[in-house]
Design a protein around this motif. Structure first.
Motif, short mmCIF file in Angstrom:
data_model
loop_
_atom_site.label_atom_id
_atom_site.label_comp_id
_atom_site.label_asym_id
_atom_site.label_seq_id
_atom_site.Cartn_x
_atom_site.Cartn_y
_atom_site.Cartn_z
N LEU B 3 0.93 -10.28 -3.34
CA LEU B 3 0.98 -9.74 -1.99
C LEU B 3 0.51 -10.76 -0.97
O LEU B 3 0.73 -10.57 0.23
CB LEU B 3 0.16 -8.46 -1.90
CG LEU B 3 0.70 -7.33 -2.78
CD1 LEU B 3 -0.16 -6.08 -2.63
CD2 LEU B 3 2.14 -7.01 -2.41
N TYR B 25 2.11 -13.29 3.56
CA TYR B 25 1.85 -12.05 2.84
C TYR B 25 3.05 -11.13 2.96
O TYR B 25 3.94 -11.36 3.79
CB TYR B 25 0.57 -11.38 3.34
CG TYR B 25 0.55 -11.07 4.82
CD1 TYR B 25 0.07 -12.00 5.74
CD2 TYR B 25 0.99 -9.84 5.30
CE1 TYR B 25 0.05 -11.71 7.10
CE2 TYR B 25 0.98 -9.56 6.65
CZ TYR B 25 0.51 -10.49 7.55
OH TYR B 25 0.49 -10.21 8.89
N LYS B 26 3.08 -10.10 2.12
CA LYS B 26 4.33 -9.35 1.96
C LYS B 26 4.31 -7.93 2.48
O LYS B 26 5.36 -7.32 2.60
CB LYS B 26 4.72 -9.34 0.48
CG LYS B 26 5.10 -10.71 -0.04
CD LYS B 26 5.53 -10.66 -1.49
CE LYS B 26 5.89 -12.07 -1.97
NZ LYS B 26 6.18 -12.10 -3.39
N THR B 27 3.16 -7.37 2.74
CA THR B 27 3.14 -5.98 3.19
C THR B 27 2.34 -5.87 4.49
O THR B 27 1.72 -6.83 4.91
CB THR B 27 2.48 -5.07 2.14
OG1 THR B 27 1.09 -5.43 2.04
CG2 THR B 27 3.10 -5.23 0.78
N SER B 28 2.36 -4.70 5.08
CA SER B 28 1.55 -4.53 6.29
C SER B 28 0.07 -4.54 5.89
O SER B 28 -0.29 -4.16 4.78
CB SER B 28 1.90 -3.21 6.97
OG SER B 28 1.61 -2.13 6.12
N GLN B 70 4.40 -12.33 9.25
CA GLN B 70 3.50 -12.06 8.11
C GLN B 70 2.93 -13.36 7.56
O GLN B 70 3.07 -13.68 6.37
CB GLN B 70 4.23 -11.25 7.04
CG GLN B 70 4.62 -9.86 7.52
CD GLN B 70 5.14 -8.97 6.41
OE1 GLN B 70 5.93 -9.39 5.57
NE2 GLN B 70 4.71 -7.72 6.42
N ALA B 93 -3.55 -5.24 2.20
CA ALA B 93 -2.24 -4.60 2.00
C ALA B 93 -2.31 -3.11 2.32
O ALA B 93 -1.65 -2.30 1.68
CB ALA B 93 -1.75 -4.82 0.56
#
Lengths: 116, 111
Positions: B3, B25-28, B70, B93
């Motif tokens: 993540l 990074y990959k998510t909120s 991100q 995350a």
């Protein structure tokens, strides 16, 4: 600054035996964490613990793992029985407040566990 | 899947130079934190930057956060030999309990 201590610093154990890793967190902290880091890989969350209970655990936290903090003493991670893939450095952390990154987590120096 | 990840395995600079470590990074997230880990020690927090912040400073350190791409960066000015360490970004995350670490960037500061 605040210090987290971990005992022992190194442990070598035969596969199948039990091991207990001890963490002495910062004295007024309420949230406690264990992380696992295999050499050369990223640090991964195992579990966090608050008010005598596991709040969240990852899939790395196998059934052979358990945590406790009896009567405000050491926060412990017990592995019973150990397996070869449990060889890693285990880091303990503590924080005053919870909420993942909402409060600073202070990390110990790690316990290097080698399972033979 | 990771993540959070840093964009370089290793960086090397000479003392006094500036250096920047990047992270994606990959998510909120609600927050992102930069840590430093010296050899044989546990990680130490450097800077916490929340999702509604764009920049944060701490002495010679400056972190930025771009939620649209991100990504985050950590810049160190006037580097010193003792800055030699692995630098990690970590995100929540959106979790309330756990931190997700990147693999880290090894920074070597040469005299």
């Amino acid at each position: 600054g605040p210090k987290v201590l971990q005992i022992p610093s190194h442990q070598i154990i035969d596969m199948g035996q039990m091991v207990t890793l001890n963490c002495d967190p910062v004295s007024n902290h309420l949230y406690f964490y264990w992380y696992k880091q295999i050499l050369g890989q990223q640090m991964e969350f195992l579990v966090n613990f608050y008010n005598g209970k596991v709040m969240e655990k990852s899939k790395l936290f196998k059934d052979q793992f358990s945590v406790e903090r009896p009567d405000g003493s050491y926060f412990t991670l017990k592995i019973q029985p150990t397996a070869l893939e449990d060889s890693a450095v285990y880091f303990c952390a503590s924080s005053l407040g919870g909420g993942a990154l909402q409060d600073t987590q202070y990390f110990g120096p790690g316990t290097r566990l080698l399972v033979l | 899947s990771q993540l959070a990840e840093e964009n370089s395995w290793a960086l090397s600079v000479h003392e006094g130079e500036s250096v920047t470590v990047n992270c994606s990074y990959k998510t909120s997230i609600t927050a992102l934190q930069w840590y430093r880990q010296k050899s044989g020690k546990g990680p130490a927090q450097l800077i916490l930057i929340r999702s509604n912040e764009r920049e944060k400073r701490n002495g010679r350190l400056r972190a930025t956060l771009d939620t649209s791409s991100q990504s985050s960066s950590l810049s160190i000015t006037a580097t010193r030999c003792e800055d030699t360490a692995v630098y990690f970004c970590a995100t929540d995350a959106g979790s309330n309990n756990r931190i997700f670490f990147g693999d880290g960037t090894q920074l070597v500061v040469k005299p």
